[in-house]
Design a protein around this motif. Structure first.
Motif, PDB file in Angstrom:
ATOM      1  N   LEU A   4       8.662  -2.059  -0.130  1.00 14.19           N
ATOM      2  CA  LEU A   4       7.782  -1.771  -1.261  1.00 14.19           C
ATOM      3  C   LEU A   4       6.905  -2.977  -1.606  1.00 14.19           C
ATOM      4  N   LEU A   5       7.510  -4.134  -1.718  1.00 20.23           N
ATOM      5  CA  LEU A   5       6.747  -5.324  -2.089  1.00 20.23           C
ATOM      6  C   LEU A   5       5.802  -5.753  -0.977  1.00 20.23           C
ATOM      7  N   ALA A   6       6.241  -5.624   0.265  1.00 18.66           N
ATOM      8  CA  ALA A   6       5.356  -5.963   1.384  1.00 18.66           C
ATOM      9  C   ALA A   6       4.164  -5.013   1.443  1.00 18.66           C
ATOM     10  N   CYS A   7       4.403  -3.719   1.215  1.00 24.68           N
ATOM     11  CA  CYS A   7       3.310  -2.746   1.205  1.00 24.68           C
ATOM     12  C   CYS A   7       2.342  -3.030   0.068  1.00 24.68           C
ATOM     13  N   LEU A   8       2.882  -3.352  -1.104  1.00 19.22           N
ATOM     14  CA  LEU A   8       2.027  -3.631  -2.255  1.00 19.22           C
ATOM     15  C   LEU A   8       1.122  -4.833  -1.981  1.00 19.22           C
ATOM     16  N   CYS A   9       1.711  -5.913  -1.495  1.00 19.21           N
ATOM     17  CA  CYS A   9       0.918  -7.110  -1.184  1.00 19.21           C
ATOM     18  C   CYS A   9      -0.084  -6.836  -0.066  1.00 19.21           C
ATOM     19  N   SER A  10       0.313  -6.045   0.918  1.00 20.11           N
ATOM     20  CA  SER A  10      -0.575  -5.748   2.046  1.00 20.11           C
ATOM     21  C   SER A  10      -1.779  -4.926   1.608  1.00 20.11           C
ATOM     22  N   LEU A  11      -1.554  -3.919   0.777  1.00 17.49           N
ATOM     23  CA  LEU A  11      -2.657  -3.079   0.313  1.00 17.49           C
ATOM     24  C   LEU A  11      -3.615  -3.867  -0.574  1.00 17.49           C
ATOM     25  N   LEU A  12      -3.067  -4.719  -1.425  1.00 19.76           N
ATOM     26  CA  LEU A  12      -3.929  -5.559  -2.261  1.00 19.76           C
ATOM     27  C   LEU A  12      -4.741  -6.527  -1.398  1.00 19.76           C
ATOM     28  N   ALA A  13      -4.090  -7.100  -0.388  1.00 22.35           N
ATOM     29  CA  ALA A  13      -4.795  -8.010   0.523  1.00 22.35           C
ATOM     30  C   ALA A  13      -5.905  -7.283   1.265  1.00 22.35           C
TER      31      ALA A  13
END
Length: 204
Positions: free
Chosen positions: A136-145
């Motif tokens: 979840l946190l990796a996806c969130l950071c990836s989408l924001l990036a």
């Protein structure tokens, strides 16, 4: 056409081989870091150079504060899943801005995709299985990036490039599977900008 297909197959095989080599190398390098800590040890270590530290910290901290009640960790995971869906919406809105200028025309499609992800069992898995908060946190950071990178290419915003790089680094620290995220972001460039010297120089 045949030459194009052959070249595409060869490039796919080379890319797959390179990806496997990088993944194996990362696995060997990270093997010593990936031991899952106990809940109580995790709750006192928010940051370190080891991947997955912060996701485990969030699980451990909530578990300790809630006195072992797993419901509160599930509430947090559900909230993070919601944030991922919201981040996906803004990413898709940015990514489709060049092919569909009319926002109203693409709005139903974007909302349908986000609703599909929000309710899809494969996506909900990350929220239901607590240890997969790393996803979840990796996806969130990836989408924001990704959103910031596309905006940087579209509007020539240098600050967004640095923010995207920071979030990509955080995504890798949340889960090591995001190691190739920078390469994936560069591939997204044609969605908002032509391949030219300026667009290639920005990520470099």
């Amino acid at each position: 056409l045949m030459q194009f297909l052959v070249e595409a197959v060869v490039l796919s095989l080379l890319g797959g081989f390179l990806g496997i080599v990088l993944a194996l190398s990362a696995s060997v390098w990270l093997a010593g870091f990936l031991r899952v800590p106990s809940v109580f040890n995790a709750s006192i270590t928010p940051f370190s150079l080891a991947p997955r530290t912060f996701p485990y910290f969030s699980i451990g901290l909530v578990h300790v504060l809630a006195e072992g009640d797993l419901a509160w960790n599930r509430y947090l995971s559900t909230a993070l899943h919601g944030l991922v869906v919201i981040a996906l919406y803004f990413f898709l809105r940015r990514a489709t801005s060049r092919v569909a200028v009319d926002v109203a025309a693409r709005q139903p499609v974007l909302l349908f995709v986000c609703l599909w992800v929000a309710l899809n069992p494969a996506a909900v898995y990350g929220a239901a299985y607590l240890i997969q908060r790393t996803i979840l946190l990796a996806c969130l950071c990836s989408l924001l990036a990704a959103s910031l990178y596309l905006r940087a290419q579209q509007e020539a915003r240098t600050a967004d490039l640095f923010s995207a790089a920071l979030l990509a680094t955080l995504a890798t620290m949340m889960k090591e599977h995001a190691l190739l995220l920078p390469a994936a972001l560069v591939v997204l460039t044609p969605l908002v900008s032509d391949w030219n010297r300026a667009s290639l120089r920005r990520p470099a």
